[in-house]
Write a protein that holds these residues in place. Sequence first.
Motif, mmCIF file in Angstrom:
data_model
loop_
_atom_site.group_PDB
_atom_site.id
_atom_site.type_symbol
_atom_site.label_atom_id
_atom_site.label_comp_id
_atom_site.label_asym_id
_atom_site.label_seq_id
_atom_site.Cartn_x
_atom_site.Cartn_y
_atom_site.Cartn_z
ATOM 1 N N UNK A 1 0.379 -67.281 14.257
ATOM 2 C CA UNK A 1 0.433 -67.859 13.046
ATOM 3 C C UNK A 1 0.556 -69.501 12.148
ATOM 4 N N UNK A 2 1.078 -70.456 13.078
ATOM 5 C CA UNK A 2 0.730 -71.568 13.049
ATOM 6 C C UNK A 2 -0.333 -72.330 12.711
ATOM 7 N N UNK B 1 1.225 -61.548 17.859
ATOM 8 C CA UNK B 1 0.588 -60.893 16.800
ATOM 9 C C UNK B 1 -0.411 -59.844 17.346
ATOM 10 N N UNK B 2 -0.593 -58.864 16.564
ATOM 11 C CA UNK B 2 -1.693 -57.861 16.639
ATOM 12 C C UNK B 2 -3.516 -57.254 15.472
ATOM 13 N N UNK C 1 -3.117 -73.038 9.434
ATOM 14 C CA UNK C 1 -3.095 -74.270 9.033
ATOM 15 C C UNK C 1 -4.629 -74.406 9.100
ATOM 16 N N UNK C 2 -4.984 -73.356 8.531
ATOM 17 C CA UNK C 2 -6.852 -73.449 8.343
ATOM 18 C C UNK C 2 -6.497 -72.737 7.031
ATOM 19 N N UNK D 1 -11.055 -65.778 11.394
ATOM 20 C CA UNK D 1 -11.447 -66.032 12.858
ATOM 21 C C UNK D 1 -11.190 -66.438 13.199
ATOM 22 N N UNK D 2 -10.261 -68.175 12.883
ATOM 23 C CA UNK D 2 -10.540 -69.737 13.286
ATOM 24 C C UNK D 2 -9.295 -68.845 15.044
ATOM 25 N N UNK D 3 -7.898 -68.015 14.317
ATOM 26 C CA UNK D 3 -7.087 -67.391 15.037
ATOM 27 C C UNK D 3 -7.408 -66.464 16.462
#
Length: 375
Positions: A233-234, A183-184, A238-239, A94-96
């Motif tokens: 991705x990073x 990213x998708x 991280x989360x 969700x954060x991404x």
Amino acid sequence: MDYRDTPEEAGFRADLRQWLADHIPAGWDKIEDEQEAVALRKGWHRTLYQAGYVGLSWPVEYGGRGLSPVYDAILNEESGNLNAPPLPSVGYIGRAIFTYASEEQKQRFLPPLLSGDTQWCQGFSEPEAGSDLASLRTSARLDGDHYVVNGQKMWTSGGQYADWCLLLARTDPDVPKHKGISAFLVSVKEPGVTVRPIVIASGEAETAEVFWDDVRIPVHQRLGAPGEGWRIAMTTVSYERGPADIGFIAAYRRTLRKVEHLAAERGLLEQPEWRKKLARAYVQGEVLRLNCMEQLSSRVSGRPPGPEGSVAKLLWADAEQSLQHLAMDILGADELTGSAEGWLSSYFTSRPVSVYGGSAQIQKNIIARMLDLPR
């Protein structure tokens, strides 16, 4: 940061504690059927959301409550104290999405993610790209207003139960490997997606391999700009590396209480050596909790997770694996002979914790770079 509750936080904690006492499903941790356990977790997700306990620190416009991240920590603590079912892991994906998505994508994907109406997985690792994620080979070729994806993903946790996937694929093979990834946001129900559960050492099929054969993804479902996949991705990992974000502190406390009960049943609590081992397990959990609180303090100040998350990841793996080792030491041959069912499975489940979100070796390299040490 003052770790004591403010009056508002104390009131929230008291209300939450009472709500949990009234709503925790009886016998939830005794369920052995996998499908029944999955249904319970989904139902608990929706129950928490309807009561306002999912997305506490998320913006109101995307289904959250707009509170401080401190309230997420309180939820984790009280859930562990009252032995509630696992909290939904919506934070890292969700954060991404929240950080990189367009406004249209946020409105489309975030509310159902928080509510539990859609389940997500992440398609990162591959047979030849685990810790060296930048070597991934899954390709996404632009074809008009769609990308055509081909490849294979491995160790996709929860992939067999997911509706959508945060997928990494190589969109430009002619640039350095970290720069050619995008990213998708992809429905796993699309034609050409095949999900096969993987039974791990614990005997549970908690992860999966996912095959992508000429899967067509609309351009508007790319997350972020082309080539921004590595950065996304990073942010995601991280989360994922943060134990507080995935509810680990609560789970650790539950397990520690069970291990103490095992020791008490066997009359070990009066023996100094066993008391020392249990005390060490408690201290490891507290060190991890306080490290999470320190990182939480930074987040309250507006600082997103960074490379210091690798410290928490190492502490998490060490605490969980040490605790499961202790349980095996207490049980002795009873677990192997079937006299204490369940603990051997938990032990095996703890082994890959040191790989989640990047292996321990990767985390140590990150810390070495932070400290300007040789790797």
